[in-house]
Design a protein around this motif. Structure first.
Motif, PDB file in Angstrom:
ATOM      1  N   ASN A 175      54.493 -20.982   7.774  1.00  0.00           N
ATOM      2  CA  ASN A 175      53.605 -22.122   8.026  1.00  0.00           C
ATOM      3  C   ASN A 175      54.289 -23.431   7.664  1.00  0.00           C
ATOM      4  N   GLY A 189      56.663 -29.281  13.493  1.00  0.00           N
ATOM      5  CA  GLY A 189      55.586 -30.034  14.141  1.00  0.00           C
ATOM      6  C   GLY A 189      55.686 -31.511  13.846  1.00  0.00           C
ATOM      7  N   CYS A 226      56.143 -34.561  16.429  1.00  0.00           N
ATOM      8  CA  CYS A 226      55.136 -35.620  16.544  1.00  0.00           C
ATOM      9  C   CYS A 226      55.787 -36.987  16.641  1.00  0.00           C
ATOM     10  N   HIS A 282      49.616 -20.402  16.678  1.00  0.00           N
ATOM     11  CA  HIS A 282      49.387 -21.025  15.365  1.00  0.00           C
ATOM     12  C   HIS A 282      48.618 -22.343  15.498  1.00  0.00           C
ATOM     13  N   TYR A 312      53.602 -21.622  19.139  1.00  0.00           N
ATOM     14  CA  TYR A 312      52.790 -22.735  18.670  1.00  0.00           C
ATOM     15  C   TYR A 312      51.336 -22.590  19.107  1.00  0.00           C
ATOM     16  N   GLN A 358      48.984 -25.039  17.084  1.00  0.00           N
ATOM     17  CA  GLN A 358      49.708 -26.307  17.149  1.00  0.00           C
ATOM     18  C   GLN A 358      49.903 -26.676  18.626  1.00  0.00           C
ATOM     19  N   LEU A 407      55.037 -26.418  10.226  1.00  0.00           N
ATOM     20  CA  LEU A 407      54.550 -27.762   9.921  1.00  0.00           C
ATOM     21  C   LEU A 407      55.685 -28.778   9.976  1.00  0.00           C
TER      22      LEU A 407
END
Length: 532
Positions: A7, A14, A18, A239, A236, A241, A11
Motif C-alpha cells: 500500500n 500514486g 498525481c 486498489h 490500480y 486508485q 501510494l
C-alpha cells in the motif's frame, strides 16, 4: 507487513503520478488522436493493399508466398478477425505444401492466437493440442508456451472461480516459466511476462516497478506499450486508485489507435472507469469508439462484451440528461422569477440612470472643453518655451557676430584702415543671413511639428499637394502657414518676417486656400495641426 509495504508503494507511485500530466489534458489529447483514427486506419489499409498486390507476382514461390501471408496475418491479427482467421488458414495451407514442421506449427500458433483473441477457448486448446514441439525451434517453442500461458490466464479471468482460477493460474505460470527460459532477458516478452506472472501470483510489490520500468524504457512499439499500460492499470483498479488507472488507460488507448489495434480492451476499460467517476459524456464517447472497434474487428464475444457496457453507459447518460433537464427546468423557473424582479428594478434604475446620464453628459462636455483648453495651453507653453530658447540662441549668435564686426571696425578705425572697413562691411551677406534664419526657423518648427507637411497635404487634392526638393525643409507656402500656426496671423508681421510685400502675402494666402478641399475652414484646420 506485506500488505502495508504494498500500500505504501502504491501510494508513493500514486503521488508521483498525481504530479504528472493532468488526466483532463490527457483526455483531450485522446480525443484529438481519436479524430485521426480514420487517417491512421487508412495507412494500415494501404500497407495491406500493397501486400495483397505483391501476391499477384508471377514468379512468386511458396516460401515468398508464405512470408507475404504471414505479413498479412500480422496486419490483420489485431485489426480484423475474419481476415486474420483466413490468412492463418492460408499459412497452414502453404506450410503444408512446404512440408516444413516448424512452419506448420507456427501457422497453428497463429490460428490459436486469433481464436483466443475472439474468446474461443475450446478451439484454441484444440489447435494447440495438435502441436508436437519437441523438435521445433526455440522461437516456435517460446511462442507456444506464451500462447498457452495467455490462454490459461484469460480463462482464469473469465471464470472468476476460486477453485478453477487457481488451477488455471498455476498452469499459466508453468508455461510462463518455460517461455522465459527461451527469452532474451532484455526482450519485451521477458520483462512483460515475468511482470505478469508476479501480478497473477500476488507479488505486486515487485510487479509494479518491473512494469513501470518497462513502460518508461521508451523502446516499446505502440502495441507493446498499450498491452503493458493496460496490464498495469488493472493493479490500480483493484486498489481503488482509479485516477492512475485512467491515465494509464488513456495512454494505452492512444497507443492502440496509433497502431490501428481493434481487439484491445483499453478503451472499453477506460469508458467503464469514467462512467464510475460520473464522467458519462466522455465515457459514452469512448464506449462508442470501443463498439466501432469491436464491430470492425468482427469477433462476436468482443461485440457482446462491449454491447453490455454500452447499454449501461448509455442508460447512465440518458439518466444524467434527464436529471440535467429537471435541473434546467428548475433553474429556468427560478430565472423567470428573478427576471421579473430584475425587470422591475431595471425600469427604476433606467429612470435614475437617465437623469444621471443627462448630468454626466454636461460634466463630460465641460471636462472635454477643459481638457481641450489645457491641451492648448500646454501646447502654447511648449511652443513658447521652444521658441524662446530658439530665439535666445539666434540673438546670442547675432550679438556674437556684431561684437566681432564691432571689434574689427574699431581696430581698423584706430589704424585708419578705412578701405578694409568697406571690405568688411561689403562681406556681410544679408541674403545668406536671411536664408540661414529661415533654415533655423524650419528646423525649430519641424522639431515641434514633425507631421506638419503630411497633415498640411491632407487638406489638398493630390495634384495640389506640396512636393519639397531634397534640400528643403519648408518652402515659402509652408513657411507662411507655419507662422500662422504659431499665432503670427497679422499680414504686416508676416510680410516683415518673410521680407515680402503685403500684397504678396495676401496673394499667397488666397491662392493656397482656394486650392484646398475646404477654403472656408482651411486656416482653422491649420491651427488644429497638433504639436508633438
Amino acid at each position: 507487513m506485506k500488505f502495508l509495504v504494498l500500500n505504501l508503494l502504491l501510494l508513493f507511485i500514486g503521488c508521483l503520478n498525481c504530479t504528472a500530466q493532468s488526466p483532463i489534458r490527457e483526455l483531450e489529447k485522446l480525443k484529438l488522436v481519436l479524430k485521426e483514427k480514420s487517417k491512421l486506419d487508412a495507412q494500415k489499409h494501404r500497407r495491406i493493399d500493397f501486400l495483397k498486390a505483391s501476391l499477384a507476382q508471377k514468379d512468386l514461390n511458396l516460401k515468398d508466398e508464405y512470408l507475404i501471408y504471414l505479413k498479412l496475418y500480422n496486419e490483420y491479427k489485431s485489426f480484423q478477425y475474419d481476415k486474420a482467421f483466413y490468412y492463418a488458414h492460408q499459412l497452414q495451407r502453404i506450410s503444408g505444401q512446404l512440408k516444413d514442421p516448424a512452419k506448420i506449427a507456427y501457422a497453428k500458433l497463429k490460428l490459436g492466437f486469433i481464436l483466443l483473441s475472439s474468446g474461443m477457448f475450446k478451439e484454441t486448446f484444440d489447435s494447440l493440442s495438435t502441436l508436437k514441439i519437441k523438435h521445433l525451434p526455440d522461437s516456435v517453442k517460446r511462442e507456444y508456451y506464451l500462447l498457452n500461458a495467455r490462454t490459461y490466464y484469460d480463462l482464469a479471468d473469465f471464470d472468476q472461480d476460486d477453485y478453477y482460477t487457481r488451477i488455471y493460474t498455476t498452469k499459466a505460470s508453468f508455461y510462463v516459466d518455460s517461455a522465459l527460459k527461451l527469452c532474451d532477458i532484455h526482450s519485451f516478452e521477458y520483462s512483460y511476462y515475468s511482470g505478469l506472472k508476479l501480478i497473477k501470483v500476488g507479488d505486486l510489490g515487485h510487479a509494479i516497478p518491473k512494469l513501470k520500468s518497462l513502460i518508461n524504457s521508451k523502446r516499446l512499439s505502440y502495441h507493446q506499450y498499450a498491452i503493458t499500460a493496460s496490464t498495469l492499470s488493472d493493479i490500480y483498479i483493484r486498489h481503488q486508485q482509479n485516477h492512475i488507472a485512467v491515465r494509464l488507460l488513456i495512454n494505452a488507448s492512444i497507443a492502440d489507435i496509433k497502431s490501428a489495434t481493434k481487439e484491445a480492451a483499453a478503451m472499453l476499460n477506460l469508458a467503464q472507469l469514467l462512467n464510475k467517476n460520473n464522467n458519462t459524456e466522455d465515457a459514452y464517447l469512448f464506449i462508442k469508439a470501443a463498439m466501432d472497434d469491436a464491430v470492425n474487428y468482427g469477433a462476436r464475444q468482443r461485440k457482446v462484451q462491449v454491447s453490455a457496457i454500452l447499454l449501461v453507459i448509455a442508460s447512465a447518460k440518458i439518466l444524467r440528461e434527464q436529471e440535467q433537464k429537471q435541473m434546467l427546468f428548475f433553474y429556468s423557473a427560478l430565472l423567470t422569477i428573478l427576471s421579473i424582479i430584475i425587470i422591475v428594478f431595471a425600469i427604476i434604475v433606467y429612470k435614475q440612470l437617465k437623469r444621471i446620464k443627462a448630468a454626466d453628459k454636461l460634466v463630460l462636455e465641460a471636462n472635454a472643453r477643459l481638457r481641450n483648453t489645457i491641451e492648448k495651453l500646454n501646447e502654447a507653453e511648449k511652443i513658447k518655451e521652444e521658441y524662446i530658447g530658439y530665439y535666445l540662441h539666434i540673438i546670442s549668435d547675432y550679438l556674437n557676430k556684431l561684437e566681432k564686426i564691432k571689434s574689427s571696425i574699431t581696430q581698423r578705425l584706430t589704424t585708419k584702415k578705412f578701405d578694409e572697413i568697406k571690405v568688411l562691411v561689403g562681406n556681410i551677406n544679408l541674403k545668406k543671413e536671411r536664408e540661414e534664419l529661415f533654415s533655423n526657423f524650419d528646423k525649430a518648427f519641424l522639431k515641434l511639428f514633425p507631421n506638419f507637411l503630411t497633415e498640411f497635404n491632407t487638406l489638398f487634392p493630390v495634384e495640389y499637394q506640396v512636393r519639397l526638393l531634397p534640400h528643403q525643409l519648408l518652402n515659402t507656402d509652408l513657411r507662411i502657414f507655419a507662422l500662422i500656426r504659431l499665432g503670427v496671423n497679422d499680414p504686416d508681421k508676416l510680410a516683415r518676417i518673410l521680407e515680402y510685400s503685403l500684397n504678396t502675402i495676401y496673394n499667397y494666402r488666397t491662392r493656397i486656400k482656394n486650392k484646398s478641399n475646404n477654403p472656408e475652414g482651411f486656416e482653422v484646420a491649420i491651427l488644429n495641426i497638433r504639436a508633438i
